[in-house]
Design a protein around this motif. Structure first.
Motif, PDB file in Angstrom:
ATOM      1  N   ASP A  27     -10.770 -12.472   8.269  1.00 47.32           N
ATOM      2  CA  ASP A  27      -9.644 -12.129   9.146  1.00 47.32           C
ATOM      3  C   ASP A  27     -10.120 -12.117  10.602  1.00 47.32           C
ATOM      4  O   ASP A  27     -11.015 -11.340  10.953  1.00 47.32           O
ATOM      5  CB  ASP A  27      -9.098 -10.758   8.753  1.00 47.32           C
ATOM      6  CG  ASP A  27      -7.742 -10.463   9.394  1.00 47.32           C
ATOM      7  OD1 ASP A  27      -7.419 -11.070  10.432  1.00 47.32           O
ATOM      8  OD2 ASP A  27      -7.014  -9.610   8.857  1.00 47.32           O
TER       9      ASP A  27
ATOM     10  N   ARG B  52      -2.431  -4.006  10.612  1.00 49.63           N
ATOM     11  CA  ARG B  52      -3.003  -5.250  11.146  1.00 49.63           C
ATOM     12  C   ARG B  52      -1.931  -6.275  11.505  1.00 49.63           C
ATOM     13  O   ARG B  52      -2.174  -7.168  12.325  1.00 49.63           O
ATOM     14  CB  ARG B  52      -3.942  -5.875  10.107  1.00 49.63           C
ATOM     15  CG  ARG B  52      -5.138  -5.038   9.711  1.00 49.63           C
ATOM     16  CD  ARG B  52      -5.971  -5.795   8.679  1.00 49.63           C
ATOM     17  NE  ARG B  52      -7.102  -5.037   8.197  1.00 49.63           N
ATOM     18  CZ  ARG B  52      -7.053  -4.194   7.173  1.00 49.63           C
ATOM     19  NH1 ARG B  52      -5.908  -4.010   6.532  1.00 49.63           N
ATOM     20  NH2 ARG B  52      -8.121  -3.538   6.778  1.00 49.63           N
TER      21      ARG B  52
ATOM     22  N   ASP C 284     -10.070  -8.649  11.933  1.00 46.62           N
ATOM     23  CA  ASP C 284     -10.792  -7.609  11.185  1.00 46.62           C
ATOM     24  C   ASP C 284     -11.896  -8.279  10.379  1.00 46.62           C
ATOM     25  O   ASP C 284     -11.672  -8.783   9.281  1.00 46.62           O
ATOM     26  CB  ASP C 284      -9.830  -6.865  10.257  1.00 46.62           C
ATOM     27  CG  ASP C 284     -10.513  -5.734   9.502  1.00 46.62           C
ATOM     28  OD1 ASP C 284     -11.752  -5.591   9.610  1.00 46.62           O
ATOM     29  OD2 ASP C 284      -9.813  -4.990   8.794  1.00 46.62           O
TER      30      ASP C 284
ATOM     31  N   GLU D  95       0.845  -1.198   0.000  1.00 44.76           N
ATOM     32  CA  GLU D  95       0.000   0.000   0.000  1.00 44.76           C
ATOM     33  C   GLU D  95       0.880   1.247   0.000  1.00 44.76           C
ATOM     34  O   GLU D  95       0.501   2.311  -0.456  1.00 44.76           O
ATOM     35  CB  GLU D  95      -0.906  -0.021   1.237  1.00 44.76           C
ATOM     36  CG  GLU D  95      -1.938   1.087   1.235  1.00 44.76           C
ATOM     37  CD  GLU D  95      -2.744   1.090   2.528  1.00 44.76           C
ATOM     38  OE1 GLU D  95      -2.225   1.577   3.547  1.00 44.76           O
ATOM     39  OE2 GLU D  95      -3.887   0.603   2.513  1.00 44.76           O
TER      40      GLU D  95
ATOM     41  N   ARG E 191     -12.551  -7.976   6.468  1.00 42.44           N
ATOM     42  CA  ARG E 191     -11.483  -8.263   5.508  1.00 42.44           C
ATOM     43  C   ARG E 191     -11.418  -9.748   5.190  1.00 42.44           C
ATOM     44  O   ARG E 191     -11.472 -10.589   6.077  1.00 42.44           O
ATOM     45  CB  ARG E 191     -10.144  -7.802   6.081  1.00 42.44           C
ATOM     46  CG  ARG E 191      -8.932  -8.123   5.227  1.00 42.44           C
ATOM     47  CD  ARG E 191      -7.674  -7.522   5.823  1.00 42.44           C
ATOM     48  NE  ARG E 191      -6.501  -7.857   5.023  1.00 42.44           N
ATOM     49  CZ  ARG E 191      -5.646  -8.832   5.299  1.00 42.44           C
ATOM     50  NH1 ARG E 191      -5.812  -9.554   6.404  1.00 42.44           N
ATOM     51  NH2 ARG E 191      -4.604  -9.072   4.519  1.00 42.44           N
ATOM     52  N   ASN E 192     -11.289 -10.048   3.903  1.00 39.05           N
ATOM     53  CA  ASN E 192     -11.052 -11.414   3.444  1.00 39.05           C
ATOM     54  C   ASN E 192      -9.550 -11.597   3.247  1.00 39.05           C
ATOM     55  O   ASN E 192      -8.950 -10.987   2.366  1.00 39.05           O
ATOM     56  CB  ASN E 192     -11.794 -11.674   2.125  1.00 39.05           C
ATOM     57  CG  ASN E 192     -11.476 -13.043   1.536  1.00 39.05           C
ATOM     58  OD1 ASN E 192     -10.932 -13.911   2.215  1.00 39.05           O
ATOM     59  ND2 ASN E 192     -11.810 -13.227   0.264  1.00 39.05           N
ATOM     60  N   VAL E 193      -8.916 -12.418   4.073  1.00 32.38           N
ATOM     61  CA  VAL E 193      -7.468 -12.633   4.003  1.00 32.38           C
ATOM     62  C   VAL E 193      -7.073 -13.232   2.651  1.00 32.38           C
ATOM     63  O   VAL E 193      -5.951 -13.054   2.189  1.00 32.38           O
ATOM     64  CB  VAL E 193      -6.997 -13.545   5.156  1.00 32.38           C
ATOM     65  CG1 VAL E 193      -5.499 -13.803   5.097  1.00 32.38           C
ATOM     66  CG2 VAL E 193      -7.366 -12.923   6.503  1.00 32.38           C
TER      67      VAL E 193
ATOM     68  N   PHE F 249     -18.309 -10.632   0.746  1.00 36.54           N
ATOM     69  CA  PHE F 249     -17.142 -11.315   0.192  1.00 36.54           C
ATOM     70  C   PHE F 249     -17.584 -12.222  -0.962  1.00 36.54           C
ATOM     71  O   PHE F 249     -17.937 -13.377  -0.744  1.00 36.54           O
ATOM     72  CB  PHE F 249     -16.455 -12.178   1.262  1.00 36.54           C
ATOM     73  CG  PHE F 249     -16.085 -11.430   2.518  1.00 36.54           C
ATOM     74  CD1 PHE F 249     -15.194 -10.368   2.475  1.00 36.54           C
ATOM     75  CD2 PHE F 249     -16.623 -11.799   3.744  1.00 36.54           C
ATOM     76  CE1 PHE F 249     -14.843  -9.684   3.631  1.00 36.54           C
ATOM     77  CE2 PHE F 249     -16.275 -11.129   4.901  1.00 36.54           C
ATOM     78  CZ  PHE F 249     -15.381 -10.059   4.846  1.00 36.54           C
TER      79      PHE F 249
ATOM     80  N   ALA G   5      -2.857  -0.493   5.659  1.00 34.64           N
ATOM     81  CA  ALA G   5      -3.094  -1.944   5.582  1.00 34.64           C
ATOM     82  C   ALA G   5      -2.142  -2.733   6.470  1.00 34.64           C
ATOM     83  O   ALA G   5      -2.507  -3.782   7.017  1.00 34.64           O
ATOM     84  CB  ALA G   5      -2.960  -2.409   4.130  1.00 34.64           C
TER      85      ALA G   5
ATOM     86  N   SER H 265      -8.363 -12.468  -0.294  1.00 31.93           N
ATOM     87  CA  SER H 265      -8.801 -11.636  -1.423  1.00 31.93           C
ATOM     88  C   SER H 265      -7.729 -11.470  -2.494  1.00 31.93           C
ATOM     89  O   SER H 265      -8.046 -11.242  -3.663  1.00 31.93           O
ATOM     90  CB  SER H 265      -9.261 -10.256  -0.930  1.00 31.93           C
ATOM     91  OG  SER H 265      -8.180  -9.572  -0.314  1.00 31.93           O
TER      92      SER H 265
ATOM     93  N   TRP I  48      -7.590   1.065  11.958  1.00 29.66           N
ATOM     94  CA  TRP I  48      -6.516   0.986  10.969  1.00 29.66           C
ATOM     95  C   TRP I  48      -6.324   2.303  10.216  1.00 29.66           C
ATOM     96  O   TRP I  48      -7.288   2.917   9.764  1.00 29.66           O
ATOM     97  CB  TRP I  48      -6.792  -0.140   9.963  1.00 29.66           C
ATOM     98  CG  TRP I  48      -7.384  -1.382  10.553  1.00 29.66           C
ATOM     99  CD1 TRP I  48      -8.597  -1.937  10.262  1.00 29.66           C
ATOM    100  CD2 TRP I  48      -6.801  -2.237  11.547  1.00 29.66           C
ATOM    101  NE1 TRP I  48      -8.811  -3.075  10.998  1.00 29.66           N
ATOM    102  CE2 TRP I  48      -7.730  -3.291  11.800  1.00 29.66           C
ATOM    103  CE3 TRP I  48      -5.595  -2.227  12.250  1.00 29.66           C
ATOM    104  CZ2 TRP I  48      -7.481  -4.307  12.710  1.00 29.66           C
ATOM    105  CZ3 TRP I  48      -5.344  -3.237  13.161  1.00 29.66           C
ATOM    106  CH2 TRP I  48      -6.279  -4.264  13.386  1.00 29.66           C
TER     107      TRP I  48
END
Length: 477
Positions: free
Chosen positions: A235, A137, A238, A105, A241-243, A227, A134, A245, A131
């Motif tokens: 996650d 985390r 979190d 990022e 969030r889709n780990v 998702f 990125a 992705s 956050w």
């Protein structure tokens, strides 16, 4: 089952760090922490320095150790300055080592110290869920895995990582689009063993969803809307969030197919793939000329960009060129992009044929759609591009039209002579195309093949098309 256990036991011996390895890595990590802390003091930067990643979680591979040092900076540091501050400190802390600027990022530094890959990454020191970037985390990921991953499962994580490396599906960076180390750890927390993880993916049908903390229990519809990806691992630190992705579909389905093959015929080759031997030049020439298709290679020289930016631009340009060829009726069979990230970048397109007929059939609207029919006739009744028609075929209007481009190479040269930005080519690629556009066909690529062994091995593998692990499975039948 016995063969699987024997293979994994053999691999585990090779990839598990010895006590001596652990002492060495612990000492190096502490030394790097101290150097990073001193660099922060020199630059007047207040930061908490932590070791993160596989070293902190004891899931690292003996043969490929990697140390992640995180700078947790105060939130008073402006977002736009986070990356530059991190780079400045990292360069000082690893002075004298080989350094490579990376980009996620924001920029961060990768260095090689005593043959160990070291990543020094900035982030903000925040509370969970607050956050700012990125990477914020990551310390929470480390804490979560340290708390929940049993010691007995660390070897299982190592096996999964090594397996994914073997089939080229490990690493969430843009170039690979595969499985991250953290994702491997979460899969192991869920499935409890390497073998069960492979069995789960071998049984894949349409979607795998894992929610270890149960954030979406009884709310599956909401989860599906949030998702939409084919692999979802929520996650634990979190829930939004889709780990998984970053996992590209091709890498997911590579794991699915490789898992089935390995479970059917376990072999150490899955973890340690045999090296590709480049074809002799004359054999390459014969294959390219006699395959019955057309290979088009677009060659670019050095592009000044950090690797992650480079690969993002390469993939964007690949998609643009794919679309350009398809919109002009050229049928693509396979395609790929390759780069050594230094002196050579290559786009490869295999087409059914390079040349098309001068005319093509163009279907108009069905006769029941009166307004569309009138518009179609207004456009084509007296158009210079029409070879034949408009005429009625079945229940619709049809015309035969002249093609503007009948040669795929001519199409690419014309559309890329100004860089191709209008066709969607990425900025850095467009600049390179404007400066020097090199397009070669079939065996004309022999010169580049001779000059660059890595490219030769890539092209040999691409021509084969068959994954090495499929050959391993066939050999055991």
């Amino acid at each position: 089952m016995q063969k699987l256990e024997a293979v994994t036991r053999e691999v585990l011996k090779k990839i598990t760090p010895t006590p001596e390895d652990r002492v060495k890595m612990k000492a190096l990590a502490e030394e790097l922490q101290q150097k990073t802390a001193r660099a922060c003091e020199e630059h007047g930067v207040k930061a908490t320095i932590r070791v993160e990643g596989s070293i902190a979680k004891d899931t690292w591979l003996r043969e490929e150790p990697e140390i992640d040092i995180f700078l947790r900076l105060p939130t008073s540091v402006p977002r736009r300055e986070l990356g530059e501050i991190g780079l400045k400190i990292a360069r000082r802390a690893t002075e004298g080592a080989k350094q490579v600027e990376r980009f996620a990022e924001h920029p961060y530094l990768e260095a090689f110290v005593d043959d160990v890959r070291v990543n020094i990454v900035p982030c903000y020191e925040v509370k969970q869920g607050e956050w700012r970037s990125a990477t914020d985390r990551t310390p929470f990921h480390t804490d979560y895995v340290q708390k929940h991953l049993a010691e007995s499962l660390r070897g299982e994580v190592r096996l999964l990582k090594k397996f994914l490396k073997g089939i080229n599906a490990y690493g969430a960076e843009i170039k690979t689009g595969g499985f991250s180390g953290y994702l491997c750890e979460l899969l192991m927390l869920h499935y409890k063993s390497f073998a069960e993880t492979l069995r789960a993916f071998a049984a894949y049908t349409k979607r795998i969803t894992i929610d270890i903390e149960g954030y979406y229990a009884g709310r599956q519809n909401e989860q599906r809307l949030l998702f939409p990806e084919p692999l979802v691992v929520v996650d634990p630190v979190d829930k939004g969030r889709n780990v998984a992705s970053a996992v590209q579909p091709q890498k997911l389905f590579t794991l699915v197919a490789a898992s089935r093959a390995f479970l059917k015929a376990p072999d150490t080759n899955f973890f340690y793939p045999p090296k590709t031997s480049a074809l002799p030049v004359e054999e390459l020439r014969n294959r390219l000329e006699n395959r019955g298709t057309t290979f088009i290679f677009l060659m670019l020289e050095r592009i000044e960009a950090v690797p992650d930016v480079l690969w993002g631009q390469l993939y964007k340009t690949q998609r643009a060129l794919h679309k350009l060829l398809e919109l002009n009726d050229f049928k693509l069979i396979r395609e790929a992009v390759w780069s050594n990230e230094k002196s050579l970048n290559v786009f490869v397109f295999e087409l059914e044929q390079r040349f098309l007929s001068k005319a093509k059939k163009h279907l108009g609207p069905p006769l029941e759609r009166m307004k569309e029919c009138e518009d179609f006739l207004d456009k084509y009744a007296n158009a210079d591009s029409v070879v034949s028609g408009p005429y009625i075929e079945g229940n619709r209007w049809v015309v035969m039209l002249h093609r503007k481009f009948t040669d795929a190479v001519e199409l690419l040269r014309e559309k890329l002579k100004d860089g191709g930005r209008n066709a969607g080519v990425a900025e850095l690629m467009a600049k390179s195309f404007r400066e020097k556009l090199e397009i070669v066909v079939n065996s004309e690529t022999v010169e580049a093949y001779r000059r660059n062994r890595d490219f030769a091995e890539f092209l040999t593998s691409f021509l084969s098309g068959k994954p090495f692990w499929l050959e391993t499975t066939e050999a055991q039948r």
